[in-house]
Write a protein that holds these residues in place. Structure first.
Motif, mmCIF file in Angstrom:
data_model
loop_
_atom_site.group_PDB
_atom_site.id
_atom_site.type_symbol
_atom_site.label_atom_id
_atom_site.label_comp_id
_atom_site.label_asym_id
_atom_site.label_seq_id
_atom_site.Cartn_x
_atom_site.Cartn_y
_atom_site.Cartn_z
ATOM 1 N N UNK A 1 -9.397 -19.889 16.230
ATOM 2 C CA UNK A 1 -8.237 -20.183 17.064
ATOM 3 C C UNK A 1 -7.143 -19.148 16.931
ATOM 4 N N UNK A 2 -7.192 -18.322 15.886
ATOM 5 C CA UNK A 2 -6.156 -17.291 15.740
ATOM 6 C C UNK A 2 -6.344 -16.236 16.837
ATOM 7 N N UNK A 3 -5.258 -15.562 17.160
ATOM 8 C CA UNK A 3 -5.319 -14.593 18.264
ATOM 9 C C UNK A 3 -4.748 -13.243 17.847
ATOM 10 N N UNK A 4 -5.229 -12.192 18.492
ATOM 11 C CA UNK A 4 -4.615 -10.871 18.328
ATOM 12 C C UNK A 4 -4.407 -10.266 19.723
ATOM 13 N N UNK A 5 -3.397 -9.450 19.807
ATOM 14 C CA UNK A 5 -3.139 -8.765 21.077
ATOM 15 C C UNK A 5 -4.113 -7.610 21.276
ATOM 16 N N UNK A 6 -4.380 -7.315 22.503
ATOM 17 C CA UNK A 6 -5.089 -6.097 22.867
ATOM 18 C C UNK A 6 -4.235 -4.923 22.362
ATOM 19 N N UNK B 1 -9.125 -4.553 15.688
ATOM 20 C CA UNK B 1 -9.826 -5.313 16.731
ATOM 21 C C UNK B 1 -9.215 -5.008 18.104
ATOM 22 N N UNK B 2 -7.892 -5.035 18.139
ATOM 23 C CA UNK B 2 -7.205 -4.812 19.415
ATOM 24 C C UNK B 2 -7.400 -3.407 19.955
ATOM 25 N N UNK B 3 -7.475 -2.430 19.054
ATOM 26 C CA UNK B 3 -7.685 -1.049 19.509
ATOM 27 C C UNK B 3 -9.125 -0.873 19.987
ATOM 28 N N UNK B 4 -10.079 -1.422 19.223
ATOM 29 C CA UNK B 4 -11.488 -1.339 19.633
ATOM 30 C C UNK B 4 -11.675 -2.001 20.997
ATOM 31 N N UNK B 5 -10.983 -3.136 21.211
ATOM 32 C CA UNK B 5 -11.097 -3.863 22.483
ATOM 33 C C UNK B 5 -10.427 -3.074 23.609
ATOM 34 N N UNK B 6 -9.213 -2.611 23.337
ATOM 35 C CA UNK B 6 -8.439 -1.935 24.377
ATOM 36 C C UNK B 6 -9.091 -0.641 24.828
ATOM 37 N N UNK B 7 -9.678 0.078 23.872
ATOM 38 C CA UNK B 7 -10.271 1.379 24.211
ATOM 39 C C UNK B 7 -11.772 1.288 24.448
ATOM 40 N N UNK B 8 -12.331 0.088 24.280
ATOM 41 C CA UNK B 8 -13.780 -0.108 24.465
ATOM 42 C C UNK B 8 -14.583 0.867 23.603
ATOM 43 N N UNK C 1 -15.151 -2.364 13.690
ATOM 44 C CA UNK C 1 -14.982 -3.249 14.846
ATOM 45 C C UNK C 1 -15.833 -2.704 15.989
ATOM 46 N N UNK C 2 -16.634 -3.577 16.577
ATOM 47 C CA UNK C 2 -17.513 -3.159 17.677
ATOM 48 C C UNK C 2 -17.196 -4.003 18.905
ATOM 49 N N UNK C 3 -16.824 -3.371 20.015
ATOM 50 C CA UNK C 3 -16.555 -4.164 21.217
ATOM 51 C C UNK C 3 -17.852 -4.705 21.813
ATOM 52 N N UNK C 4 -17.790 -5.922 22.333
ATOM 53 C CA UNK C 4 -18.955 -6.516 22.996
ATOM 54 C C UNK C 4 -18.782 -6.278 24.486
ATOM 55 N N UNK C 5 -19.602 -5.401 25.017
ATOM 56 C CA UNK C 5 -19.427 -4.975 26.407
ATOM 57 C C UNK C 5 -20.624 -5.375 27.254
ATOM 58 N N UNK C 6 -20.325 -6.035 28.376
ATOM 59 C CA UNK C 6 -21.363 -6.367 29.337
ATOM 60 C C UNK C 6 -21.068 -5.498 30.557
ATOM 61 N N UNK D 1 -15.737 -9.460 24.026
ATOM 62 C CA UNK D 1 -15.102 -9.760 22.744
ATOM 63 C C UNK D 1 -15.290 -8.614 21.778
ATOM 64 N N UNK D 2 -15.081 -8.915 20.500
ATOM 65 C CA UNK D 2 -15.202 -7.892 19.459
ATOM 66 C C UNK D 2 -15.857 -8.526 18.229
ATOM 67 N N UNK D 3 -16.765 -7.792 17.641
ATOM 68 C CA UNK D 3 -17.339 -8.181 16.346
ATOM 69 C C UNK D 3 -16.647 -7.337 15.281
#
Lengths: 167, 452
Positions: free
Chosen positions: B208-213, B218-225, B273-278, B284-286
């Motif tokens: 339930x915890x959250x982080x910003x993009x 995690x947020x950097x891996x997500x934001x930059x894919x 951190x690995x982004x989950x990309x479809x 999401x991110x692992x």
């Protein structure tokens, strides 16, 4: 422009001592097409008048740069202490390749041992550290040059600053 | 002797041993400098960090040819790369990755105030030469990595629901890869945050915890894919309270879940951190962590990227099967809903502004998951319902589900786990594909809180 002929030493006493300490030494030169050549050196000695610096190179590991220096190309040498990041770069318009003289091999081995102790204290493994300095026992030559410019190269705001002669 | 390929030298690009670069000025004077790290881009390119406008940079902008010497951190073998400068990147995935790695190296070497990435200089590698006299180190490949990957991915395919899939993955990482701290975050379709749905190896699950993009690793891996792997603790990539507050202040008035602490290791020595990309879509991110420094190698990164690809396929498959016809509901497995009449009523309060829900004055959840539990409890109280379907939630516009791309299953998992951790008398039980049951074992009193 570099000075063509040094008559008083550019290197201060502390700098000269630094060059002989536990430092990584890397040299660069270039060929006729300005393609840079590069090699690691294993130990260094500075003449008593601090006008001449001699660094030691493993012959089998340094063929390209030795060819370039033999052809009269200029030299740059960087000395960097791993524990402090203190770094100096020396430059000269040319260098002389010479055989090892008496005591040179001992300097190479002592510099190697000091460097091994330095990096092991930083956490590098003994196997790696010894392998890194193993070429201090190779067939070697001295590369002698008179520094014509000295640059501060410790990472930070003063990096790249040309240093003036110091007593 | 065949010259080594760039790929075969990847160990040299881990940043463990400084590299050296030689360049030439227009007048022919050489320059030689230490490099904190050389980044492997692909079989023909490396990237160097541009941190200061120095002589090296002045030289390569004039004469694009340079020679870089790299050192194998195990065998101490040296290799010379003859390279040609192509361009500088100042944004994007490569830049973000190099920035994180440089920050880790700087932090490790006490140079955090000095090292700062201004750009990623991309070089074409023209030639790779092994320095003669190199001695190969006796380093057997990590044979268990590939078999660990196989073992992890083999069990994913058998998972019939998302909760099982995520837990199986994290269990597999521990069992087959000895990765004992891991978590999965799903991307909110609003594109601004990620929320934790599963974790393993932490004192508090942090579900339930959250982080910003853009925030932390995690947020950097997500934001930059892009995957991001760092081998030392770095302050600015951590989720410390101070960092989070500073980051939150820099993002426009967007309420983040901060009541539930992020579960990560306080003293992580290594993170990946690995982004989950479809396709191009971020699911999401692992994130995996270790207290040990330099725990994850480029081989771990490669293998986790492959495993994440498999995971994404499984998530996509499960979300598609959610559209299949409903399975018949399973019979109740736990106490029947009639038990709800026992004991004094518990006050459940709902704040419509952010859908936060409090149970007996204790914070439970907010946002989409808060809206869902509020709807379920209301239906339960008003209409006596206990059986629900995903479909009716999906069609309910009052829930504020962002759009059809939202992974409703992930929201339900988070809600189910949050309830299991925080509330012993309300539970969500999955009863079949697309169906679940609300079990309430105490009388409730629902109250809508007035706006603040």
């Amino acid at each position: 422009m570099l000075q063509t002929k040094a008559t008083s030493p550019l290197l201060g006493a502390a700098q000269a001592a630094f060059l002989g300490g536990p430092v990584a030494i890397n040299l660069a030169s270039h060929d006729a097409a300005l393609v840079p050549s590069i090699a690691r050196a294993f130990g260094c000695r500075v003449s008593a008048d601090r006008l001449e610096v001699v660094v030691f190179l493993s012959q089998p590991r340094s063929r390209r740069i030795l060819d370039d220096l033999a052809a009269g190309a200029p030299i740059a040498a960087v000395f960097s202490r791993p524990a402090t990041h203190v770094t100096l770069q020396l430059k000269a318009a040319g260098a002389r390749i010479q055989r090892l003289t008496e005591g040179d091999r001992e300097i190479m081995l002592a510099c190697g041992a000091a460097f091994i102790a330095e990096i092991m204290a930083l956490g590098y493994s003994e196997n790696f550290s010894r392998a890194l300095m193993a070429p201090a026992g190779d067939d070697a030559v001295g590369v002698a040059f008179t520094p014509e410019a000295v640059f501060e190269q410790t990472p930070g705001p003063k990096a790249g600053m040309r240093l003036e002669p110091k007593p | 002797m065949t010259p080594p390929t760039l790929r075969s030298l990847r160990r040299c690009f881990e940043g463990a041993v400084p590299a050296t670069i030689a360049t030439c000025a227009a007048d022919g004077m050489p320059n030689v400098a230490k490099l904190s790290h050389v980044h492997f881009v692909d079989d023909e390119h490396v990237a160097l960090s541009y941190q200061f406008f120095n002589k090296t940079r002045e030289n390569i902008l004039l004469n694009h040819l340079a020679t870089v010497e790299v050192v194998d951190p195990v065998s101490a073998a040296h290799y010379c790369l003859q390279v040609e400068y192509l361009r500088t990147e100042t944004a994007g995935p490569l830049f973000a990755y190099m920035k994180a790695r440089l920050a880790a190296i700087a932090s490790h070497s006490g140079m955090s105030k000095v090292f700062r990435l201004l750009g990623s200089d991309i070089y074409r590698v023209l030639e790779v030469v092994a320095v003669s006299g190199n001695v190969d180190a006796d380093t057997p490949p990590r044979a268990n990595l590939l078999s660990g990957l196989r073992a992890c991915q083999a069990v994913l395919a058998g998972c019939a629901d998302l909760a099982r899939l995520l837990d199986t993955l994290l269990e597999g990482l521990e069992r087959h890869w000895d990765i004992c701290h891991s978590m999965l975050l799903m991307a909110d379709p609003d594109g601004k945050r990620l929320y934790t749905v599963a974790s393993r190896g932490y004192a508090e699950s942090g579900v339930g915890s959250e982080v910003y993009m853009g925030e932390g690793i995690v947020g950097v891996a997500a934001g930059e894919r892009t995957p991001i792997r760092i081998g030392y603790a770095v302050q600015e990539y951590r989720y410390s309270h101070a960092t989070r507050e500073r980051f939150a202040a820099s993002v426009d008035g967007y309420a983040l879940e901060t009541e539930i602490p992020f579960p990560g290791l306080a003293e992580a020595g290594s993170q990946l951190a690995v982004p989950l990309l479809l396709g191009g879509r971020l699911l999401g991110v692992l994130l995996v962590e270790s207290a040990e420094e330099q725990r994850f190698t480029f081989e771990d990164e490669d293998a986790l990227v492959v495993l994440s690809g498999q995971l994404v396929m499984c998530i996509d498959y499960l979300s598609r099967s959610a559209d299949l016809p409903l399975e018949p509901a399973a019979p109740a497995s736990s106490s029947p809903p009639t038990a709800a009449s026992q004991g004094a009523p518990v006050l459940i309060r709902h704040f419509p502004a952010d859908h936060s829900v409090f149970v007996d004055n204790d914070y439970l959840i907010k946002g989409v998951a808060g809206a869902i539990i509020w709807k379920l409890l209301r239906e339960h109280m008003v209409a006596g319902r206990s059986e629900f379907t995903n479909r009716e939630l999906r069609l309910d516009t009052t829930l504020g589900l962002p759009d059809i791309t939202d992974n409703l299953d992930a929201r339900l998992i988070l809600l189910q786990r949050r309830l299991a951790e925080r509330c012993s008398f309300i539970a969500i039980e999955k009863t079949g594909r697309g169906r679940f049951r609300l079990n309430v074992s105490r009388p409730l009193q629902l109250s809508v809180a007035a706006p603040h």
